[in-house]
Design a protein around this motif. Sequence first.
Motif, PDB file in Angstrom:
ATOM      1  N   SER A 221      10.709 -25.799  -1.123  1.00 54.50           N
ATOM      2  CA  SER A 221      10.007 -25.287  -2.309  1.00 54.50           C
ATOM      3  C   SER A 221       8.873 -26.206  -2.742  1.00 54.50           C
ATOM      4  O   SER A 221       7.981 -25.785  -3.486  1.00 54.50           O
ATOM      5  CB  SER A 221      10.985 -25.102  -3.470  1.00 54.50           C
ATOM      6  OG  SER A 221      11.342 -26.346  -4.070  1.00 54.50           O
ATOM      7  N   GLU A 222       8.888 -27.453  -2.297  1.00 54.56           N
ATOM      8  CA  GLU A 222       7.835 -28.397  -2.671  1.00 54.56           C
ATOM      9  C   GLU A 222       6.465 -27.983  -2.116  1.00 54.56           C
ATOM     10  O   GLU A 222       5.434 -28.491  -2.558  1.00 54.56           O
ATOM     11  CB  GLU A 222       8.198 -29.803  -2.189  1.00 54.56           C
ATOM     12  CG  GLU A 222       9.386 -30.402  -2.921  1.00 54.56           C
ATOM     13  CD  GLU A 222       9.810 -31.758  -2.372  1.00 54.56           C
ATOM     14  OE1 GLU A 222      10.458 -32.516  -3.107  1.00 54.56           O
ATOM     15  OE2 GLU A 222       9.493 -32.055  -1.198  1.00 54.56           O
ATOM     16  N   TRP A 223       6.453 -27.052  -1.161  1.00 51.82           N
ATOM     17  CA  TRP A 223       5.189 -26.552  -0.630  1.00 51.82           C
ATOM     18  C   TRP A 223       4.594 -25.442  -1.482  1.00 51.82           C
ATOM     19  O   TRP A 223       3.442 -25.046  -1.273  1.00 51.82           O
ATOM     20  CB  TRP A 223       5.378 -26.046   0.797  1.00 51.82           C
ATOM     21  CG  TRP A 223       5.383 -27.128   1.829  1.00 51.82           C
ATOM     22  CD1 TRP A 223       6.456 -27.629   2.503  1.00 51.82           C
ATOM     23  CD2 TRP A 223       4.254 -27.849   2.312  1.00 51.82           C
ATOM     24  NE1 TRP A 223       6.070 -28.615   3.368  1.00 51.82           N
ATOM     25  CE2 TRP A 223       4.716 -28.769   3.263  1.00 51.82           C
ATOM     26  CE3 TRP A 223       2.891 -27.816   2.018  1.00 51.82           C
ATOM     27  CZ2 TRP A 223       3.858 -29.642   3.938  1.00 51.82           C
ATOM     28  CZ3 TRP A 223       2.035 -28.679   2.683  1.00 51.82           C
ATOM     29  CH2 TRP A 223       2.525 -29.586   3.624  1.00 51.82           C
ATOM     30  N   CYS A 224       5.352 -24.912  -2.421  1.00 52.48           N
ATOM     31  CA  CYS A 224       4.875 -23.778  -3.214  1.00 52.48           C
ATOM     32  C   CYS A 224       3.585 -24.149  -3.960  1.00 52.48           C
ATOM     33  O   CYS A 224       3.562 -25.075  -4.766  1.00 52.48           O
ATOM     34  CB  CYS A 224       5.948 -23.346  -4.202  1.00 52.48           C
ATOM     35  SG  CYS A 224       5.550 -21.827  -5.076  1.00 52.48           S
ATOM     36  N   GLY A 225       2.528 -23.440  -3.676  1.00 48.72           N
ATOM     37  CA  GLY A 225       1.237 -23.750  -4.275  1.00 48.72           C
ATOM     38  C   GLY A 225       0.453 -24.810  -3.537  1.00 48.72           C
ATOM     39  O   GLY A 225      -0.670 -25.135  -3.926  1.00 48.72           O
ATOM     40  N   HIS A 226       1.034 -25.367  -2.460  1.00 47.83           N
ATOM     41  CA  HIS A 226       0.373 -26.451  -1.724  1.00 47.83           C
ATOM     42  C   HIS A 226       0.259 -26.161  -0.230  1.00 47.83           C
ATOM     43  O   HIS A 226      -0.108 -27.041   0.543  1.00 47.83           O
ATOM     44  CB  HIS A 226       1.134 -27.764  -1.922  1.00 47.83           C
ATOM     45  CG  HIS A 226       1.249 -28.194  -3.344  1.00 47.83           C
ATOM     46  ND1 HIS A 226       0.219 -28.803  -4.023  1.00 47.83           N
ATOM     47  CD2 HIS A 226       2.257 -28.076  -4.235  1.00 47.83           C
ATOM     48  CE1 HIS A 226       0.593 -29.064  -5.271  1.00 47.83           C
ATOM     49  NE2 HIS A 226       1.831 -28.622  -5.423  1.00 47.83           N
TER      50      HIS A 226
ATOM     51  N   ILE B 265       3.298 -18.566   1.034  1.00 46.23           N
ATOM     52  CA  ILE B 265       4.230 -17.509   0.651  1.00 46.23           C
ATOM     53  C   ILE B 265       5.473 -17.529   1.534  1.00 46.23           C
ATOM     54  O   ILE B 265       6.607 -17.377   1.053  1.00 46.23           O
ATOM     55  CB  ILE B 265       3.530 -16.136   0.730  1.00 46.23           C
ATOM     56  CG1 ILE B 265       2.413 -16.048  -0.317  1.00 46.23           C
ATOM     57  CG2 ILE B 265       4.528 -15.008   0.536  1.00 46.23           C
ATOM     58  CD1 ILE B 265       1.563 -14.807  -0.200  1.00 46.23           C
ATOM     59  N   ALA B 266       5.287 -17.734   2.823  1.00 44.70           N
ATOM     60  CA  ALA B 266       6.419 -17.740   3.743  1.00 44.70           C
ATOM     61  C   ALA B 266       7.389 -18.878   3.422  1.00 44.70           C
ATOM     62  O   ALA B 266       8.614 -18.690   3.443  1.00 44.70           O
ATOM     63  CB  ALA B 266       5.918 -17.869   5.182  1.00 44.70           C
ATOM     64  N   LEU B 267       6.861 -20.048   3.115  1.00 44.11           N
ATOM     65  CA  LEU B 267       7.718 -21.185   2.783  1.00 44.11           C
ATOM     66  C   LEU B 267       8.438 -20.961   1.456  1.00 44.11           C
ATOM     67  O   LEU B 267       9.608 -21.326   1.311  1.00 44.11           O
ATOM     68  CB  LEU B 267       6.887 -22.470   2.742  1.00 44.11           C
ATOM     69  CG  LEU B 267       6.431 -22.993   4.108  1.00 44.11           C
ATOM     70  CD1 LEU B 267       5.378 -24.087   3.938  1.00 44.11           C
ATOM     71  CD2 LEU B 267       7.617 -23.518   4.916  1.00 44.11           C
TER      72      LEU B 267
END
Length: 241
Positions: A13-18, A26-28
């Motif tokens: 979830s730390e990739w959300c927006g990054h 979106i996939a992550l």
Amino acid sequence: MGDNALILGHRTSEWCGHGPVLEEDIALANTALDLIGHTQMWLGLAGEVEGEGRNADNLAYLRDAMKFKNVLLVELPKGDMAVTMMREFLFDAYHHLLLTWLAENSKSPRVAEIAAKALKEVSYHLDRASDIVVRLGDGTQESHRRMQAALDLLWPYTGELFAGDDVDAAIVEAGIAPDLGALHADWNGLVSEVLEEATLQMPEPGGYAHLGGKQGRHTEHLGFILAEMQFLQRAYPGASW
């Protein structure tokens, strides 16, 4: 299994927006949501079996780091996309094999039911991660270098996936779960096939390390994860949406 899904879900979830591109972002995020959904099912079952009145939220947000039993692989920092996707692939290969066995063979109806639900999503996770490992491994010189570096970094942590303890032995004897060591050969075959297509060099078997087992231990990485993940519930006990 609940702790593995929870910690990896939070890391993902730390990739959300990054994310590097919108599709991967979106996939992550969706992968993270799937894993948190698995967490709710596994920790919900754990709370019932424990019989002390704790639910999935209690187990996720009110336990100290020493009580968590996830493998170290899932709590490592997310790193770059090479590390993130290589970890997802290595874990998904194990996760898929384990869930398949549980869904088809577990003598616990609840375990088999949860595994069957989670397997549908993990099958997609594995297909997607495998495809990206191949595309980047057999891509540019830079993407190949990064994927090989990620594989070399993560490989020593994979041995713990197949390290059992007395609890594992008991549930194997009861027919609830498989001997984790017996999954190793199938995992090795699946992983080696994808890595070969990705033109990546599979590290020697001697690189495996059973790093601590599932004995419940505090690490620097897990401490940071829990400080962030548990802040709201600890600051405002009983808070709900």
